[in-house]
Design an enzyme around this catalytic site. Structure first.
Site, PDB file in Angstrom:
ATOM      1  N   SER A 152       0.833  -1.206   0.000  1.00  0.00           N
ATOM      2  CA  SER A 152       0.000   0.000   0.000  1.00  0.00           C
ATOM      3  C   SER A 152       0.868   1.256   0.000  1.00  0.00           C
ATOM      4  O   SER A 152       1.634   1.466  -0.939  1.00  0.00           O
ATOM      5  CB  SER A 152      -0.979  -0.035   1.169  1.00  0.00           C
ATOM      6  OG  SER A 152      -2.014   0.892   0.974  1.00  0.00           O
ATOM      7  N   ASP A 230      -9.767  -5.186  -4.999  1.00  0.00           N
ATOM      8  CA  ASP A 230      -9.228  -4.161  -4.106  1.00  0.00           C
ATOM      9  C   ASP A 230      -9.960  -2.850  -4.366  1.00  0.00           C
ATOM     10  O   ASP A 230      -9.826  -2.255  -5.440  1.00  0.00           O
ATOM     11  CB  ASP A 230      -7.730  -3.998  -4.354  1.00  0.00           C
ATOM     12  CG  ASP A 230      -7.052  -3.090  -3.330  1.00  0.00           C
ATOM     13  OD1 ASP A 230      -7.748  -2.319  -2.640  1.00  0.00           O
ATOM     14  OD2 ASP A 230      -5.806  -3.154  -3.240  1.00  0.00           O
ATOM     15  N   HIS A 262      -7.642  -5.606  -0.659  1.00  0.00           N
ATOM     16  CA  HIS A 262      -6.446  -4.868  -0.265  1.00  0.00           C
ATOM     17  C   HIS A 262      -5.700  -5.556   0.873  1.00  0.00           C
ATOM     18  O   HIS A 262      -4.488  -5.777   0.788  1.00  0.00           O
ATOM     19  CB  HIS A 262      -6.851  -3.449   0.151  1.00  0.00           C
ATOM     20  CG  HIS A 262      -5.701  -2.505   0.297  1.00  0.00           C
ATOM     21  ND1 HIS A 262      -4.894  -2.154  -0.756  1.00  0.00           N
ATOM     22  CD2 HIS A 262      -5.225  -1.836   1.375  1.00  0.00           C
ATOM     23  CE1 HIS A 262      -3.974  -1.299  -0.340  1.00  0.00           C
ATOM     24  NE2 HIS A 262      -4.155  -1.091   0.952  1.00  0.00           N
TER      25      HIS A 262
END
Length: 299
Positions: A152, A230, A262
Site C-alpha cells: 500500500s 481491491d 487490499h
C-alpha cells in the site's frame, strides 16, 4: 484452550481489518496479532531499534532461524498505513515470511502525516536503503543484492525509490536497489482522495507525487501485485504502471489475484492466511530471479 484462542483470533482478524479499511490504508494495528502464530517459524529478529538517517528513524533486522552463512540476499520491507500510521513492530509476520525464505529483511520506520508531507517519507526510505547497503554485511546480508518491497503506502515508497533516481542519489545510494516488489501500491492516484489528500496535496506539482510519472525503461525489475477486488487501492494503479513500463522496455511483471482485496494481499504473507493466495511464493520467485544466485539456504 490454545485451539479455541486461535480460532477466535482467526475469526477476529478479518472482521477487524474489514472494519478498519480506509483509503490508502494498509495493515491497521490489528495485523500485529498475526505474528503470534509465527514464533520460531524460520524467521527471527536479530536487531531492533537500530538508528538510521538523521531524524530519529529506527529499523529492525530479521533473518532465518539458525542461519550461519553470510552473503544472503536482502529485502527492505516498507509497511503501509496511508502515510499516517503503521510501525515496524506490527510487521514482524511479514519479515518472518521473507526471512524464512532465506532473506535478511530490514523493516524501517518512516516519518508520517501530520508531522511531515510528501516527499519526506520517500527520503526516509532512501536513507533506509543507504543504511542497508552500508551495514547489512554485519548481519549476514549481501550489500550487492538488495531488493525493496512494500504494501500500500509502502508500495508507493518502493515505486518512487525504484523509478525516480533523485531519492537514492540524494541519499548516496545510487544503484543499490536491484529489484522491487509493490503489493497493492498506489502509483496513479491523482486527483487525490482520502488520506492521499493530506499526504500529497501540499506539493505544488501533483504529478511529481505519482510513480507513473517516472516510469523508465532502465528501471530495476519490478513486480506489481494487486487483488482484483481491491477497492482501497484499485487494480488500475498496477495495471497502468505496468503498461507504461512495458511500453518503455522495462522489466516488469504484473500479478493479479482473483477475488483478493487490499488486506488479503498482505495477510497472505502470514502463516495463518498463507493459503489465501501464492503471494509469498510468487514474490520470492521473482526476487530470486533478479537477485544473482538466489537466497543462501537457511542452516
Amino acid at each position: 484452550m490454545k485451539l479455541k484462542r486461535r480460532l477466535f483470533v482467526l475469526i477476529l482478524i478479518p472482521v477487524a481489518l474489514g472494519a478498519a479499511a480506509l483509503d490508502y490504508t494498509a495493515g491497521p494495528g490489528t495485523l500485529d496479532v498475526l505474528d503470534r502464530f509465527a514464533p520460531g517459524s524460520a524467521g527471527q529478529r536479530i536487531a531492533s531499534d537500530v538508528a538510521f538517517g538523521a531524524h530519529g528513524q529506527k529499523l529492525d533486522v530479521w533473518r532465518s532461524v539458525g542461519a550461519v552463512h553470510g552473503g544472503a540476499p536482502v529485502l527492505v520491507f516498507f509497511y503501509g498505513g496511508g502515510w499516517v500510521k503503521g510501525s515496524r513492530q506490527e510487521y514482524g509476520w511479514a519479515a518472518r515470511a521473507y526471512a524464512s525464505k532465506g532473506f535478511v529483511v530490514v523493516v524501517p520506520d518512516y516519518r508520517k502525516v501530520p508531522q511531515v508531507r510528501f516527499p519526506v517519507f520517500i527520503e526516509d526510505g532512501a536513507d533506509a536503503v543507504r543504511w542497508t547497503r552500508d551495514n547489512i554485511a554485519r548481519f549476514g546480508g549481501d550489500p550487492t543484492r538488495i531488493a525493496i518491497a512494500g504494501h500500500s503506502a509502502g508500495g508507493h515508497i518502493v515505486a518512487m525509490l525504484a523509478l525516480d533516481p533523485q531519492w537514492l542519489a540524494k541519499a548516496g545510494a545510487v544503484g543499490a536497489v536491484k529489484a522491487a516488489v509493490g503489493l497493492s501500491g498506489p502509483y496513479d492516484f491523482y486527483p487525490f482522495t482520502g488520506r492521499a489528500i493530506a499526504a500529497m496535496e501540499a506539493w505544488p506539482r501533483p504529478q511529481e507525487t505519482q510513480p507513473l510519472h517516472y516510469a523508465r525503461g532502465d528501471a530495476p525489475p519490478m513486480m506489481l501485485v494487486t487483488g482484483t477486488v481491491d477497492t482501497t487501492v484499485r487494480p488500475k494503479n498496477a495495471r497502468n504502471l505496468a503498461a507504461k513500463l512495458k511500453a518503455l522496455g522495462a522489466t516488469v511483471e504484473e500479478k493479479e489475484y482473483a477475488g483478493q482485496g487490499h488486506e488479503d494481499i498482505a495477510m497472505a504473507l502470514s502463516v495463518p492466511f498463507r493459503g489465501k493466495s501464492s503471494v509469498l511464493d510468487d514474490t520470492v520467485a521473482f526476487l530470486n530471479a533478479h537477485l544473482a544466485n538466489g537466497p543462501a539456504p537457511a542452516q
